[in-house]
Design an enzyme around this catalytic site. Structure first.
Site, PDB file in Angstrom:
ATOM      1  N   ASP A 125       0.860  -1.186   0.000  1.00 37.18           N
ATOM      2  CA  ASP A 125       0.000   0.000   0.000  1.00 37.18           C
ATOM      3  C   ASP A 125       0.893   1.231   0.000  1.00 37.18           C
ATOM      4  O   ASP A 125       1.985   1.216   0.577  1.00 37.18           O
ATOM      5  CB  ASP A 125      -0.902   0.019   1.240  1.00 37.18           C
ATOM      6  CG  ASP A 125      -2.000  -1.031   1.185  1.00 37.18           C
ATOM      7  OD1 ASP A 125      -2.469  -1.348   0.076  1.00 37.18           O
ATOM      8  OD2 ASP A 125      -2.393  -1.521   2.255  1.00 37.18           O
ATOM      9  N   ASP A 143      -7.027  -1.452  -4.587  1.00 35.06           N
ATOM     10  CA  ASP A 143      -8.084  -1.068  -3.647  1.00 35.06           C
ATOM     11  C   ASP A 143      -9.017  -0.033  -4.265  1.00 35.06           C
ATOM     12  O   ASP A 143     -10.229  -0.052  -4.048  1.00 35.06           O
ATOM     13  CB  ASP A 143      -7.486  -0.504  -2.350  1.00 35.06           C
ATOM     14  CG  ASP A 143      -6.688  -1.531  -1.565  1.00 35.06           C
ATOM     15  OD1 ASP A 143      -6.946  -2.742  -1.721  1.00 35.06           O
ATOM     16  OD2 ASP A 143      -5.796  -1.112  -0.808  1.00 35.06           O
TER      17      ASP A 143
END
Length: 167
Positions: A125, A143
């Site tokens: 991330d 995401d």
């Protein structure tokens, strides 16, 4: 669904997967873990984190050795279902271009994250949004695909129910 419709849907899924892979590789190569680069002060940073949990760090603190197996299994089941719906829509998707694109976004995002999870045991991330002291959990392109796709599915469902109520 026509062949061009399938090509569009699977092309969108592949595009999300490819963009996700490229951005994660760039972050892994050029940003040390936990390094932070301010892009828009008070709102947006680039940060390199590795998330062993689900989206938005859900289950990241779970210590079970089954966590990765469960998350990969859930993603694989979702990918099979979405792939089936996109390949053989019949009356399931009707003419819903919005729904096909939404499912393709979800599929591309799920592929991106499951790829990381299988190879690394965690998902990279790097997008960090915040206002004052409140930070949204770090996320990535996969995401974003999953979130935007899910929002479009909900929008399509609400819109189709509204059309049915009007009839």
């Amino acid at each position: 669904m026509t062949r061009p419709g399938r090509l569009l849907a699977f092309g969108v899924a592949f595009g999300v997967f490819l963009l996700d892979r490229i951005t994660k590789l760039l972050i892994q190569r050029y940003v040390a873990q936990w390094d932070t680069y301010t892009v828009i002060p008070g709102f947006f940073n680039i940060i390199h984190t590795e998330n062993p949990g689900a989206a938005f760090s859900l289950f990241a603190d779970a210590q079970s050795e089954w966590r990765t197996f469960f998350l990969v299994g859930l993603a694989a089941a979702s990918l099979v279902l979405i792939g089936f719906l996109l390949w053989h829509p019949g009356g399931r998707l009707g003419d819903g271009r919005t729904l096909r694109i939404a499912l393709a976004l979800i599929m591309g995002g799920a592929l991106g994250n499951v790829y990381d999870r299988i190879l690394q045991g965690a998902v990279t991330d790097f997008l960090d949004l915040y206002i004052n002291g409140y930070h949204w959990p770090a996320f990535n392109i996969a995401d974003m695909g999953i979130t935007i796709g899910t929002a479009l599915v909900l929008l399509d469902v609400l819109r189709s129910r509204r059309h049915e109520a009007i009839k």
